[in-house]
Write a protein that holds these residues in place. Structure first.
Motif, PDB file in Angstrom:
ATOM      1  N   ALA A 102      52.543  36.221  49.492  1.00  0.00           N
ATOM      2  CA  ALA A 102      51.296  36.772  50.024  1.00  0.00           C
ATOM      3  C   ALA A 102      51.554  37.598  51.280  1.00  0.00           C
ATOM      4  O   ALA A 102      50.964  38.675  51.470  1.00  0.00           O
ATOM      5  N   ASN A 137      53.111  40.885  50.317  1.00  0.00           N
ATOM      6  CA  ASN A 137      52.086  41.742  49.725  1.00  0.00           C
ATOM      7  C   ASN A 137      51.206  42.347  50.806  1.00  0.00           C
ATOM      8  O   ASN A 137      50.810  43.524  50.741  1.00  0.00           O
ATOM      9  N   THR A 138      50.883  41.550  51.834  1.00  0.00           N
ATOM     10  CA  THR A 138      50.084  42.061  52.946  1.00  0.00           C
ATOM     11  C   THR A 138      50.826  43.153  53.698  1.00  0.00           C
ATOM     12  O   THR A 138      50.234  44.151  54.131  1.00  0.00           O
ATOM     13  N   ASP A 162      47.417  36.109  52.830  1.00  0.00           N
ATOM     14  CA  ASP A 162      47.034  37.187  51.922  1.00  0.00           C
ATOM     15  C   ASP A 162      46.073  38.138  52.618  1.00  0.00           C
ATOM     16  O   ASP A 162      45.448  37.814  53.633  1.00  0.00           O
ATOM     17  N   ASN A 172      42.510  33.891  53.886  1.00  0.00           N
ATOM     18  CA  ASN A 172      42.136  33.324  52.588  1.00  0.00           C
ATOM     19  C   ASN A 172      40.653  33.512  52.270  1.00  0.00           C
ATOM     20  O   ASN A 172      40.014  32.674  51.654  1.00  0.00           O
ATOM     21  N   GLN A 217      53.721  44.008  43.023  1.00  0.00           N
ATOM     22  CA  GLN A 217      52.408  43.510  43.437  1.00  0.00           C
ATOM     23  C   GLN A 217      51.544  43.170  42.228  1.00  0.00           C
ATOM     24  O   GLN A 217      50.827  42.162  42.215  1.00  0.00           O
ATOM     25  N   CYS A 245      49.533  34.738  40.670  1.00  0.00           N
ATOM     26  CA  CYS A 245      48.694  33.953  41.577  1.00  0.00           C
ATOM     27  C   CYS A 245      47.235  33.923  41.142  1.00  0.00           C
ATOM     28  O   CYS A 245      46.410  33.309  41.826  1.00  0.00           O
ATOM     29  N   GLY A 290      45.170  36.254  41.296  1.00  0.00           N
ATOM     30  CA  GLY A 290      44.335  36.963  42.258  1.00  0.00           C
ATOM     31  C   GLY A 290      43.458  38.021  41.620  1.00  0.00           C
ATOM     32  O   GLY A 290      42.464  38.446  42.213  1.00  0.00           O
TER      33      GLY A 290
END
Length: 297
Positions: free
Chosen positions: A134, A137-138, A192, A197, A237, A244, A246
């Motif tokens: 996470a 990715n951020t 993230d 979150n 990504q 995940c 997401g």
């Protein structure tokens, strides 16, 4: 007796006059016809578009000629991609009438979730790995934002920024209009983006669309290696968001299309304002404002 040069000149004049009267010799006709592609008329001698001979296409073909084995083979040879899409149309027309629908009480069916089931289990068993992915990715999202801001502020190229504003606004409208349920297996993390979150599950994926917009802009100015790097990180990504839970697969796929579409719309907008979105550093209205400030100062 006239000199040879005068005789040759007279011969050329006579040949030109003969050709103009439709009486050119065989040599002249061969020279005139050389390099020209001649389509022979059909056997019935009917002209193209002649009602007696039936409607004809370019080259003297009737429309039904394309349905012959030779015509179909020619289409497949010259236009393989549309032919592939035509096969896909026929395939999914059958699928629509035979595929069973997901019951109302059952969770949504997502093939991307099935493909990443093993990766999901591994991340779920290691919370530290989930937070690490996470965080990475951020960082990638921050890289996208930094590049787009650099393009508009430092290089004065607003196209990517305008496309991003359009994309996130439309994403918010669509995400609020139709809200899909959050997957039961969703693995959230405080690392993230958005940080803390908080909820970010909206249709479509802004993570993916933003990366596509940045990559297109890089290619537009010749930064191809950087664009390949962003595309690679965007693919990673893509997989991470699936693992995940997401986003659903359709969110990610539409995110790619959204990046392409909104970059095109931003280009149309800039064209409507007489702005060269590639090389010009500023729009025409900004240039007029700068000129007026210089005149008044």
């Amino acid at each position: 007796m006239p000199p040879p040069s005068l005789t040759a000149a007279n011969d050329r004049v006579a040949a030109a006059a003969s050709a103009a009267n439709g009486h050119a010799g065989p040599d002249a006709r061969r020279r005139a016809g050389k390099g020209k592609k001649v389509h022979p008329l059909p056997a019935d001698g009917a002209a193209m578009g002649d009602g007696a001979g039936g409607e004809r296409l370019a080259g003297g073909r009737r429309p039904m000629d394309w349905l012959s084995p030779a015509g179909v083979a020619g289409i497949l040879r010259r236009h393989p991609l549309p032919a592939l899409f035509a096969c896909g149309l026929l395939l999914f027309m059958g699928v629509e009438y035979t595929i069973p629908m997901v019951p109302a009480a059952a969770p949504p069916l997502d093939l991307g979730f099935h493909a990443t089931a093993a990766m999901h289990a591994g991340i779920a068993a290691r919370p530290w790995l989930n937070s690490l992915l996470a965080a990475l990715n951020t960082v990638f999202v921050a890289m996208q934002a930094a590049y787009i801001l650099w393009a508009v502020l430092a290089e004065q190229r607003p196209r990517a920024a305008i496309a991003t504003l359009m994309m996130f606004t439309c994403r918010g409208l669509l995400g609020c209009s139709t809200q899909l349920p959050l997957p039961a297996e969703f693995l959230g993390s405080g690392m993230d983006f958005p940080m803390g979150n908080v909820s970010f599950f909206l249709f479509y994926s802004g993570h993916v669309a933003g990366a596509v917009i940045a990559s297109i802009d890089m290619r537009r100015v010749g930064r191809r290696r950087l664009a390949v790097l962003y595309d690679t990180l965007n693919l990673l990504q893509f997989v991470r968001l699936l693992a995940c839970r997401g986003h659903y697969t359709i969110d990610l796929a539409v995110g790619v299309g959204a990046g392409l579409v909104f970059d095109m719309l931003a280009g149309w907008y800039l064209d409507s304002k007489n702005i060269d979105s590639g090389d010009n550093r500023c729009c025409s209205s900004c240039q007029k404002a700068l000129v007026s400030q210089k005149l008044t100062s």
